[in-house]
Each structure stands twice: as structure tokens, then as C-alpha cells.
Design an enzyme around this catalytic site. Structure first.
Site, PDB file in Angstrom:
ATOM      1  N   TYR A 179     -84.873 -35.337  40.868  1.00 34.86           N
ATOM      2  CA  TYR A 179     -84.259 -36.159  41.537  1.00 34.86           C
ATOM      3  C   TYR A 179     -84.989 -36.103  42.937  1.00 34.86           C
ATOM      4  O   TYR A 179     -85.287 -37.408  43.423  1.00 34.86           O
ATOM      5  CB  TYR A 179     -82.994 -35.744  41.410  1.00 34.86           C
ATOM      6  CG  TYR A 179     -82.237 -36.717  42.523  1.00 34.86           C
ATOM      7  CD1 TYR A 179     -81.748 -37.914  42.248  1.00 34.86           C
ATOM      8  CD2 TYR A 179     -81.384 -36.645  43.541  1.00 34.86           C
ATOM      9  CE1 TYR A 179     -80.823 -38.856  42.731  1.00 34.86           C
ATOM     10  CE2 TYR A 179     -80.938 -37.585  44.604  1.00 34.86           C
ATOM     11  CZ  TYR A 179     -80.489 -38.600  43.986  1.00 34.86           C
ATOM     12  OH  TYR A 179     -79.892 -39.370  44.608  1.00 34.86           O
ATOM     13  N   LYS A 230     -86.889 -39.214  44.789  1.00 38.19           N
ATOM     14  CA  LYS A 230     -86.661 -40.327  45.591  1.00 38.19           C
ATOM     15  C   LYS A 230     -87.449 -39.771  47.062  1.00 38.19           C
ATOM     16  O   LYS A 230     -87.477 -40.820  48.052  1.00 38.19           O
ATOM     17  CB  LYS A 230     -84.953 -39.380  46.543  1.00 38.19           C
ATOM     18  CG  LYS A 230     -84.098 -39.746  45.664  1.00 38.19           C
ATOM     19  CD  LYS A 230     -83.508 -41.533  45.793  1.00 38.19           C
ATOM     20  CE  LYS A 230     -82.512 -41.189  45.179  1.00 38.19           C
ATOM     21  NZ  LYS A 230     -82.384 -43.288  45.306  1.00 38.19           N
TER      22      LYS A 230
END
Length: 330
Positions: A204, A208
Site C-alpha cells: 500500500y 502511494k
């Protein structure tokens, strides 16, 4: 170290009136996206597009929004459209953009909210790792396809269009920092897609980091008099995003959320602050809650700058296969 509190957040100013404006919100049928839609309608936005994977669910959300007392009283004639957008598929992004271009003449606010956080290696139809496809590639394609509508909105209203992208502080702890791309010819995006490059609990944050690197690079090419782009992290929020996690991990996250997480209403204030309140100083910047943050030391380092260059170049090669790139992408 995990802290169990988050700073208090103040509501939006009470003098915002979005009459005549148009917004697109991705991931709009649940969580933060649905709350953003509700708040924008309460602020009297004239036209709003809910970009959702499930049209039936999206239509049900519209019926519920129409019954909201504030919307019912102050904005009963708002145009609310539901269009299909599955960020897992390039063809869905392209189909959504084509529909939007055919149904609205301009866009004032593009809010990129949809995202996922898988910890198992899965593939999208494109062949890319799924979290990166949803969080990164599809957002880049959507920006490229919708930039003309944002330019049209800026020309119509004589104020810049806004791209507000929901990011995460997790980009500060990406596993990509440990890979020596600067001294090799390795492709960053090929590495991210590889089994070797898939670090479950870093995935994740890695996705990002790609988003924020792209945002920083694109901002340098955008005319901020026409389009302002920024990214923010709303912190831990009580949404269903952790539902994709295995049960034993989900239990831990649910306990943590019960103690620490903000409400979706508060998260909505943070996102809309970036879209509606933050000034031109927020162009090309990352905001922690409502505060403009400095770039991470890694991103400012020679290694991070090389990764940013590679990410931009490699992403442009990918996008050029899918669409005619706007001038800002060349």
C-alpha cells in the site's frame, strides 16, 4: 510506534457555495467517497458524478442522498449522475472518461478517492499488480483523459480546476527506498510488478509513493492558473477498506479503528479542505490533514529523484499506449 490519537479537525468554513460547479468523485458509493458526495451536495454543488463499480449500489446512494434534509431543502435540483468506473480495468477508466466527456461540458473538481490495500499478490487484467493498478495506473490515466474537462472548467469560471488525490503518509515508509535503482538500469515499475518487488505489508505504501512521485512531477508541468493538483492524507478513517484483509489481520485493524479512527465526516472535511479551501500554495504539495508538508527526505535525495524520473518516464510509455497524451504529459 503507533499513536492512539489523531489531532482534532475543524469543519469547513460555513460560507462555501458551489452553485454552478461540477465535481467527479471516484469510489463514491461508500466510505469517504459517499461522504464527500453528501458534503458537496450540502454545499450546493450543481452537478456531481458518482464514479462507482456497482451502478445499482450507486443509484441506491443517490436515492438516500436525495432524502438528506439539508440536500432536500437547499439543493433539491442538483444533477446527480452515476457512471460505472472500475479502477481495476483500463477499459473501464476509458469508458468512464468517454461517458463523462459526452455528458458534461466541464469539470471543476476531480477528487481521486478510490483505492485498495491488498496484501496478497493479485493481477489486474492489464497484468499489473492489482493494488498498483487501482491506486496508481488507473488514476494517472483518468487524469490524462479528464484534463481537457478541467481546462474547460477553468476557462468557464476563470478559476483553476482542482485535482485532489487521496494519498497516505504510508508513502514515507515505502520498501522502494531499499532498492538501489540509482546505480542500475532496473525499471521501477517492472520491479513493482514482480514477485520479488511485492512486499505484502509495504505494498500500500509503495503504491502511494508512486502516486506522490507522479503528482510532484506532474505539478511542475501543469499551469496552476488552469489546474491545481494536490494530495492529502486524511489519517486513519473508519471505513470498510480493511475488509479486504485476512480475518486475523482485520480483527487487529478493527480494534485499532475503534480506538483511533476518525469518522468519514471528519475525513470529508480534510479532503474538501484540499479541494475547496487550500490556496495556490498547495499546488503540487502533499498535505498531512490540512497542513502542507515538506517532501520526504528520500524523495528529495538523489536516489529518490532518480526514482521519480524513472517513474514518470516509464508511466508515460505505458499511458501513450492507451491514449493520446495531453501536452502536460509529454
Amino acid at each position: 510506534m503507533i499513536t492512539l490519537t489523531q489531532p482534532k479537525i475543524s469543519p469547513l468554513p460555513n460560507n462555501i457555495n458551489l452553485t454552478g460547479k461540477t465535481a467527479i468523485i471516484t469510489g463514491a458509493s461508500a466510505g469517504i467517497g459517499l461522504e464527500l458526495t453528501k458534503q458537496l451536495l450540502q454545499l450546493r454543488i450543481s452537478t456531481i458524478i458518482l464514479a462507482v463499480r456497482n451502478i445499482t449500489k450507486g443509484e441506491a446512494c443517490v436515492q438516500s442522498l436525495r432524502q438528506d434534509p439539508i440536500i432536500k431543502t437547499h439543493n433539491p435540483n442538483a444533477v446527480i449522475k452515476v457512471l460505472e468506473l472500475d479502477m481495476d480495468r483500463y477499459d473501464s477508466v476509458q469508458g468512464f472518461a468517454k461517458q463523462a466527456q459526452g455528458q458534461i461540458p466541464s469539470v471543476d473538481f476531480l477528487i481521486l478517492n478510490a483505492g485498495t490495500g491488498l496484501i496478497t499478490l493479485e493481477r489486474s487484467p492489464s497484468g499489473h499488480e492489482r493494488t498498483v493498478q487501482v491506486n496508481y495506473y488507473s488514476n494517472v490515466l483518468l487524469i490524462a483523459e479528464l484534463l481537457p474537462l478541467l481546462h474547460a472548467g477553468a476557462e468557464k469560471n476563470s478559476v483553476p480546476g482542482r485535482i485532489t488525490w487521496v494519498g497516505s503518509r504510508r508513502h514515507l515508509v515505502s520498501s522502494l527506498e531499499k532498492k538501489a535503482f540509482m546505480v542500475t538500469e532496473d525499471s521501477v515499475l517492472e520491479y513493482v510488478d514482480s514477485e520479488e518487488g511485492f512486499i505484502p505489508f509495504s505494498r500500500y505504501g509503495d503504491s502511494k509513493l508512486l502516486c506522490v512521485l507522479f503528482m510532484y512531477a506532474l505539478a511542475e508541468k501543469l499551469d496552476s492558473n488552469k489546474v491545481v493538483i494536490n494530495m492529502m492524507c486524511p489519517g486513519m478513517v473508519n471505513t470498510g477498506m480493511s475488509d479486504v484483509l485476512p480475518l486475523y489481520i482485520r480483527f487487529f485493524f478493527n480494534v485499532l479503528k475503534a480506538i483511533k479512527a476518525r469518522s468519514v465526516k471528519t475525513a470529508g472535511w480534510i479532503v474538501l479542505h484540499s479541494a475547496l479551501v487550500a490556496g495556490p500554495e498547495s499546488h503540487g504539495r502533499f498535505l498531512n490533514d490540512k497542513t502542507v508538508a515538506e517532501k520526504a527526505p528520500y524523495i528529495m535525495s538523489p536516489e529518490g529523484q532518480e526514482v521519480q524520473r524513472k517513474v514518470w518516464d516509464e508511466t508515460m510509455v505505458e499511458m501513450s499506449k492507451l491514449t493520446t497524451l495531453p501536452a502536460e504529459f509529454r
